[in-house]
Design a protein around this motif. Sequence first.
Motif, PDB file in Angstrom:
ATOM      1  N   ASN B  31       0.767  -1.125   0.060  1.00 37.72           N
ATOM      2  CA  ASN B  31      -0.031  -0.039   0.031  1.00 37.72           C
ATOM      3  C   ASN B  31       0.676   1.210   0.011  1.00 37.72           C
ATOM      4  OD1 ASN B  31       0.966  -0.069   2.574  1.00 37.72           O
ATOM      5  ND2 ASN B  31      -1.115  -0.500   3.505  1.00 37.72           N
ATOM      6  N   TYR B  32       1.969   1.201  -0.034  1.00 37.53           N
ATOM      7  CA  TYR B  32       2.986   2.383  -0.195  1.00 37.53           C
ATOM      8  C   TYR B  32       3.973   1.873  -1.043  1.00 37.53           C
ATOM      9  CZ  TYR B  32       6.409   5.851   1.461  1.00 37.53           C
ATOM     10  OH  TYR B  32       7.300   6.883   1.587  1.00 37.53           O
ATOM     11  N   ARG B  51       0.760   6.627  -2.150  1.00 38.90           N
ATOM     12  CA  ARG B  51      -0.148   5.569  -1.364  1.00 38.90           C
ATOM     13  C   ARG B  51      -1.073   4.933  -2.022  1.00 38.90           C
ATOM     14  NH1 ARG B  51       2.276   6.120   3.644  1.00 38.90           N
ATOM     15  NH2 ARG B  51       3.345   8.390   3.640  1.00 38.90           N
TER      16      ARG B  51
END
Lengths: 113, 111
Positions: B31-32, B51
Amino acid sequence: GAGVSQTPSNKVTEKGKYVELRCDPISGHTALYWYRQSLGQGPEFLIYFQGTGAADDSGLPNDRFFAVRPEGSVSTLKIQRTERGDSAVYLCASSSTGNNEQFFGPGTRLTVL
Amino acid sequence: GENVEQHPSTLSVQEGDSAVIKCTYSDSASNYFPWYKQELGKGPQLIIDIRSNVGEKKDQRIAVTLNKTAKHFSLHITETQPEDSAVYFCAAIPNTDKLIFGTGTRLQVFP
């Protein structure tokens, strides 16, 4: 402000010797990471500290490698009985709680002869 | 575990042209996605990140796009300058906090 600092910048040692590499994270950063970068490759994760405790040490290659962060700030990566294959740049990074952004130091270039 | 692939391994462009570097990841939980620039003898420098809830992010001459469905993200540098020459790494963070890096792209910008 001051970034992540690492000492020494270069370390040459002989096979079988013990070495310590030091990392000073950004002030106030609770998370600290060690990575290893071989020539021509991306950094590879070794160990992650949250405060004083090692939250994830799954990247340490074997039991010759150990790291501590006794007061939740400075960390030391310790390598026993060094081997030629340990030669690499050892990078330290830090981040603040709840923030994924990791800021790296300049690294320590370790050469095992 | 997460695997990040990066292409191309080397990229040469003329000053003023654009440069695009592409990465794919395998873990849908990631997610990043940060991008780092590394100059010779220095540590990686965070230049931009994105993100998973955002599709695109821009900062002056650099931009990053993310396609979560296809699991790929790209770095775009416009109006390249000689000082952009360096090795660029993409990375991803799956459910843990450790960065998984790509193999790097050596960018050369010729004046």
